[in-house]
Design a protein around this motif. Structure first.
Motif, PDB file in Angstrom:
ATOM      1  N   ASP A 108      -2.562  -1.405  -5.047  1.00 30.54           N
ATOM      2  CA  ASP A 108      -1.539  -1.266  -4.010  1.00 30.54           C
ATOM      3  C   ASP A 108      -1.974  -0.271  -2.948  1.00 30.54           C
ATOM      4  O   ASP A 108      -1.223   0.026  -2.037  1.00 30.54           O
ATOM      5  CB  ASP A 108      -0.217  -0.823  -4.643  1.00 30.54           C
ATOM      6  CG  ASP A 108       0.968  -0.948  -3.682  1.00 30.54           C
ATOM      7  OD1 ASP A 108       1.133  -2.036  -3.087  1.00 30.54           O
ATOM      8  OD2 ASP A 108       1.697   0.050  -3.509  1.00 30.54           O
ATOM      9  N   PRO A 141      -2.964  -5.386   0.429  1.00 29.92           N
ATOM     10  CA  PRO A 141      -1.694  -5.159  -0.270  1.00 29.92           C
ATOM     11  C   PRO A 141      -0.503  -4.939   0.639  1.00 29.92           C
ATOM     12  O   PRO A 141       0.635  -5.225   0.241  1.00 29.92           O
ATOM     13  CB  PRO A 141      -1.974  -3.921  -1.127  1.00 29.92           C
ATOM     14  CG  PRO A 141      -3.150  -3.258  -0.488  1.00 29.92           C
ATOM     15  CD  PRO A 141      -3.970  -4.372   0.098  1.00 29.92           C
ATOM     16  N   HIS A 142      -0.742  -4.439   1.845  1.00 28.85           N
ATOM     17  CA  HIS A 142       0.344  -4.253   2.804  1.00 28.85           C
ATOM     18  C   HIS A 142       0.084  -5.038   4.093  1.00 28.85           C
ATOM     19  O   HIS A 142       0.684  -4.753   5.129  1.00 28.85           O
ATOM     20  CB  HIS A 142       0.531  -2.768   3.115  1.00 28.85           C
ATOM     21  CG  HIS A 142       0.800  -1.943   1.891  1.00 28.85           C
ATOM     22  ND1 HIS A 142       1.935  -2.091   1.138  1.00 28.85           N
ATOM     23  CD2 HIS A 142       0.051  -0.985   1.279  1.00 28.85           C
ATOM     24  CE1 HIS A 142       1.899  -1.248   0.114  1.00 28.85           C
ATOM     25  NE2 HIS A 142       0.754  -0.578   0.174  1.00 28.85           N
ATOM     26  N   PRO A 153       1.744  -8.714   2.282  1.00 33.05           N
ATOM     27  CA  PRO A 153       0.646  -8.830   1.318  1.00 33.05           C
ATOM     28  C   PRO A 153       0.001 -10.216   1.367  1.00 33.05           C
ATOM     29  O   PRO A 153       0.675 -11.235   1.206  1.00 33.05           O
ATOM     30  CB  PRO A 153       1.330  -8.581  -0.031  1.00 33.05           C
ATOM     31  CG  PRO A 153       2.542  -7.773   0.304  1.00 33.05           C
ATOM     32  CD  PRO A 153       3.003  -8.287   1.638  1.00 33.05           C
TER      33      PRO A 153
END
Length: 289
Positions: A108, A141-142, A153
């Motif tokens: 993450d 992840p972002h 994501p």
């Protein structure tokens, strides 16, 4: 080449952010052992005639699947594969197989580039009948810039036509675009130039871009470096891959191809095989160029 000025600011920001982070990327992910059993001989079954052209459907029952080595990804694995017809040695589809566990246990941390990059070697037979050398999956992840477009994501799935060594030597400095005709005519947005990737080209008709601004689910990107087209890239959100929705879309085609005298895909597909709970992304409907 014509540009869309209302997006230039977005992609300048994207370029600067991705340049900072991408310099930290390292080639990684050795083949690993786990409790998962991945057969080297089972076929990748493309679900239904809707994902294939009439020419490809004729060979759909008479082909072999060849796999690249499994690479650890999240709590599972990913690997490359290619379906090649027995009759004429023609590629029917090439792609990525994700085990169900691969979508979980991913980092993450957007700065953890070593845990976000997965290099998938191709079987030598895939290299022999297509222009592709290897595949690189980049997990975001972002998401990334532009804000409100690609900041969810998702995975960048680069099908490279150059060697891994050549790819890793790419700088983040924009350079000469491909000559006219080597990109599809609609791809007029020059996006970020990213180290160890290349310059990204987008189609303004993509529904996630202005003025439509539909929620991003999947799109197709072309990439270049030093005047050559070096990859095509399905970019797909994690949520869409997990949705189980089956889609097949045409890949916009250029006029010229390099290298020539090989097979190039004209469509791409996304689906889940409920029987083995694996997710597939493929380039298919190959045409001799």
């Amino acid at each position: 080449m014509k540009r869309m000025n209302h997006l230039q600011g977005f992609f300048m920001l994207a370029a600067s952010l991705l340049t900072i982070t991408s310099c930290q990327k390292q080639v990684q992910k050795e083949v690993v052992a786990s409790q998962e059993t991945l057969s080297a001989t089972e076929k990748v079954i493309i679900p239904g005639a809707a994902l294939l052209s009439s020419a490809a459907r004729a060979n759909v029952q008479d082909y072999n699947t060849f796999y690249g080595p499994a690479v650890q990804m999240g709590n599972g694995h990913a690997r490359s594969w290619i379906n090649i017809s027995r009759g004429d040695n023609k590629p029917l589809a090439i792609g990525i197989e994700f085990t169900g566990k691969s979508m979980n246990g991913l980092t993450d941390d957007p700065m953890d580039m070593a845990a976000s990059m997965f290099v998938l070697p191709l079987h030598q037979k895939a290299q022999a009948v297509t222009p592709f050398d290897h595949i690189v999956i980049n997990w975001n992840p972002h998401g990334h810039e532009p804000e409100h477009i690609y900041d969810v994501p998702h995975f960048d799935m680069h099908f490279y036509k150059i060697s891994l060594e050549e790819q890793m030597s790419i700088t983040g400095i924009p350079n000469t675009p491909p000559p006219a005709g080597y990109l599809p005519a609609s791809y007029v947005i020059q996006g970020a130039t990213v180290p160890q990737m290349g310059t990204h080209w987008l189609d303004p008709h993509s529904p996630e871009l202005p003025p439509t601004m539909a929620p991003f689910t999947y799109t197709m990107i072309y990439g270049s470096n030093n005047g050559e087209v070096i990859f095509i890239e399905p970019m797909i959100t994690r949520s869409f891959l997990l949705s189980g929705v089956t889609v097949s879309k045409e890949i916009p085609q250029p006029i010229h191809f390099s290298p020539s005298n090989t097979y190039y895909p004209s469509a791409y597909s996304i689906w889940t095989n409920a029987a083995n709970e694996r997710i597939y992304v493929s380039l298919n409907d190959f045409i001799w160029r």
